[in-house]
Scaffold this motif. Sequence first.
Motif, PDB file in Angstrom:
ATOM      1  N   PHE A  15      41.411 -49.628   6.957  1.00 55.22           N
ATOM      2  CA  PHE A  15      41.441 -48.861   5.611  1.00 55.22           C
ATOM      3  C   PHE A  15      42.442 -48.385   5.249  1.00 55.22           C
ATOM      4  O   PHE A  15      43.625 -47.803   5.791  1.00 55.22           O
ATOM      5  CB  PHE A  15      40.625 -47.458   5.991  1.00 55.22           C
ATOM      6  CG  PHE A  15      40.190 -46.515   4.843  1.00 55.22           C
ATOM      7  CD1 PHE A  15      39.133 -46.880   3.917  1.00 55.22           C
ATOM      8  CD2 PHE A  15      40.848 -45.421   4.458  1.00 55.22           C
ATOM      9  CE1 PHE A  15      38.945 -46.216   2.676  1.00 55.22           C
ATOM     10  CE2 PHE A  15      40.371 -44.687   3.282  1.00 55.22           C
ATOM     11  CZ  PHE A  15      39.558 -44.975   2.552  1.00 55.22           C
TER      12      PHE A  15
ATOM     13  N   GLU B  71      44.677 -45.942   2.492  1.00 54.64           N
ATOM     14  CA  GLU B  71      44.458 -44.809   1.342  1.00 54.64           C
ATOM     15  C   GLU B  71      45.069 -44.976   0.155  1.00 54.64           C
ATOM     16  O   GLU B  71      44.508 -44.484  -0.678  1.00 54.64           O
ATOM     17  CB  GLU B  71      44.973 -43.607   2.089  1.00 54.64           C
ATOM     18  CG  GLU B  71      44.001 -42.905   3.268  1.00 54.64           C
ATOM     19  CD  GLU B  71      44.522 -43.745   4.534  1.00 54.64           C
ATOM     20  OE1 GLU B  71      43.747 -43.254   5.413  1.00 54.64           O
ATOM     21  OE2 GLU B  71      45.151 -44.559   4.625  1.00 54.64           O
TER      22      GLU B  71
ATOM     23  N   PRO C 256      37.628 -45.490  -6.044  1.00 52.01           N
ATOM     24  CA  PRO C 256      36.349 -44.554  -5.747  1.00 52.01           C
ATOM     25  C   PRO C 256      35.995 -44.228  -4.369  1.00 52.01           C
ATOM     26  O   PRO C 256      35.404 -43.184  -4.436  1.00 52.01           O
ATOM     27  CB  PRO C 256      35.178 -46.004  -6.094  1.00 52.01           C
ATOM     28  CG  PRO C 256      35.872 -47.159  -5.775  1.00 52.01           C
ATOM     29  CD  PRO C 256      37.682 -47.193  -6.056  1.00 52.01           C
ATOM     30  N   ALA C 257      36.578 -44.539  -3.239  1.00 52.36           N
ATOM     31  CA  ALA C 257      36.128 -44.142  -2.055  1.00 52.36           C
ATOM     32  C   ALA C 257      37.605 -43.254  -1.679  1.00 52.36           C
ATOM     33  O   ALA C 257      37.569 -43.381  -0.406  1.00 52.36           O
ATOM     34  CB  ALA C 257      35.734 -45.260  -1.061  1.00 52.36           C
ATOM     35  N   ASP C 258      38.507 -43.169  -2.261  1.00 55.32           N
ATOM     36  CA  ASP C 258      39.721 -42.560  -1.951  1.00 55.32           C
ATOM     37  C   ASP C 258      40.540 -43.405  -0.920  1.00 55.32           C
ATOM     38  O   ASP C 258      41.288 -42.874  -0.075  1.00 55.32           O
ATOM     39  CB  ASP C 258      39.573 -41.069  -1.277  1.00 55.32           C
ATOM     40  CG  ASP C 258      39.118 -40.076  -2.166  1.00 55.32           C
ATOM     41  OD1 ASP C 258      39.125 -39.950  -3.092  1.00 55.32           O
ATOM     42  OD2 ASP C 258      38.287 -39.311  -1.650  1.00 55.32           O
TER      43      ASP C 258
ATOM     44  N   GLN D 156      38.957 -50.296   1.788  1.00 60.37           N
ATOM     45  CA  GLN D 156      38.437 -50.743   3.068  1.00 60.37           C
ATOM     46  C   GLN D 156      38.780 -52.391   2.935  1.00 60.37           C
ATOM     47  O   GLN D 156      38.069 -53.129   2.125  1.00 60.37           O
ATOM     48  CB  GLN D 156      36.959 -50.388   3.314  1.00 60.37           C
ATOM     49  CG  GLN D 156      36.774 -51.108   4.804  1.00 60.37           C
ATOM     50  CD  GLN D 156      37.292 -50.331   5.971  1.00 60.37           C
ATOM     51  OE1 GLN D 156      37.529 -49.015   6.020  1.00 60.37           O
ATOM     52  NE2 GLN D 156      37.834 -51.408   6.846  1.00 60.37           N
TER      53      GLN D 156
ATOM     54  N   SER E 183      37.646 -50.567  -9.109  1.00 62.77           N
ATOM     55  CA  SER E 183      36.427 -50.368  -8.761  1.00 62.77           C
ATOM     56  C   SER E 183      35.849 -51.890  -8.225  1.00 62.77           C
ATOM     57  O   SER E 183      36.406 -52.788  -8.608  1.00 62.77           O
ATOM     58  CB  SER E 183      35.581 -50.009 -10.126  1.00 62.77           C
ATOM     59  OG  SER E 183      35.861 -51.107 -10.968  1.00 62.77           O
TER      60      SER E 183
END
Length: 215
Positions: free
Chosen positions: A101, A103, A161-163, A166, A203
């Motif tokens: 992941f 950031e 979108p998910a901060d 991944q 996105s």
Amino acid sequence: GTPMSRFTRNLLILPLALALGACADDATVTEYGSLSLLLTDGAGDVASAWVTIDRIYLQADEGEAAGQRVDLLTDEVTVDLITLLEATEGLVEDAIVETGFYEQLRVVVSAACIVVQGEADAEEGPTSAVHATPGFERCGPADGMLQAPRLGRPGVEVLLPADGLQITGGRQVLVLDFDVRESFGVRAGRSGAWVMSPVIRGSAVEATGAVIARL
């Protein structure tokens, strides 16, 4: 203040394809992915909008890889976004990325210029003006400065979108929307100065493929 100029959007499409990794012993599996980059554009209200991108990178803020940066692009690329109407241009192909992941995804824009259409003159026809960052002459001699407070490092953080992003071991596709309408505008007041403050959103589009790893 004066509203932003009605430019169009520009898309950065990033397919992620899997590559092989290696590890120190048979008990550990390290997975990697690879990142490819395409650039596209829609219709616009300007004659030209050149940008130079000299770095794109991922960064993890937490965990064992905290603070580490994974470069996806380090060779300077200069492109006229307006020429990419309903087309794409390759920027990066198969940059190796370890799964995990991240950031931050950042795009470093080092120079830019725009050609702004003006009102038509009865004798000379349509008029235009060039606004550029200092020393950048890709659009021709500058009539005015393109102010860019976020120019250069550490770059523009992509809004994900998910901060974060991944990275999996399969094939993934991420679309980066370089919103030119929001990124360029006229500074409030009577100076007439143009300002560039890039707004880029990411996105997910698809994810395919199986995990591949090597002991």
